[in-house]
Design an enzyme around this catalytic site. Sequence first.
Site, PDB file in Angstrom:
ATOM      1  CB  SER A 192      -0.683  -0.074   0.621  1.00  0.00           C
ATOM      2  OG  SER A 192      -1.617   1.324   1.533  1.00  0.00           O
TER       3      SER A 192
ATOM      4  CE1 TYR B 167      -3.915  -1.525   5.720  1.00  0.00           C
ATOM      5  CE2 TYR B 167      -3.204   0.503   4.756  1.00  0.00           C
ATOM      6  CZ  TYR B 167      -3.656  -0.501   4.583  1.00  0.00           C
ATOM      7  OH  TYR B 167      -3.715  -1.197   3.411  1.00  0.00           O
TER       8      TYR B 167
END
Length: 245
Positions: A139, A152
């Site tokens: 990501s 995250y």
Amino acid sequence: MIKDKVVIVTGASSGIGYAAAQALAAAGAKVAIGARRTDRLAELESKINQSGEVFSQKLDVTKKEECQSFADAVLEKWGSIDVLVNNAGLMPLSFIKNLKISEWDRMVDVNIKGVLYCTAAVLPHMLEKKSGHIVNISSVAGRIVFPAGSIYCATKHAVTAFSEGLRQELSARKNIRVTCIEPGVVSTELVSTITDESLKGFVENAKKTESLEAQDIARAIIYAVDSPLHVNVNEILIRPTVQER
């Protein structure tokens, strides 16, 4: 380059995994799809079966034995594993002060351990045949950190670091290519895993943003996998045009 390759896609029941499996099958790959939601897998299997080859099996990437069983079943069916797309992931963002520790554990288990377990399941085969390609879906959060994203981001930083270490260890020495794909905001179910009430505004804004589509990331995967064998696409960072960070 993709035609007749055997490709495993994890987290294939929705979003990027679902789109990637369809795109790879359309390009001629034999696609093995795994996820926890078997009803969605059955739906995807039915779609791919209309014009391509597909194998599906329930897969919880947090369970090492299921990752191994999945890889073994694919080898039994097709005799090879050419590409692994480590896509399964979760994004229950929350502020650290709210101590959603069970969600932290789940992200570590899926986003990091899942990648490690699936890689471990296919690696002996790839090493034996001296070829293969591992595609890890990280990501933009693997490069930056933002409020409520600490855990995250940490998991995706780990995926990005692992990908680079894997590339250095395997690409030149063992002819196994490694690609790390780092999407920005994508229109998927990821935001639906956010339970922190203080992030309601963030979720609503995310839904209004002109995001990437899952198919955009599928095309990036195709680009990396379809590159000539002497080309290792190390990283693809892909954001919506409107996304600044």
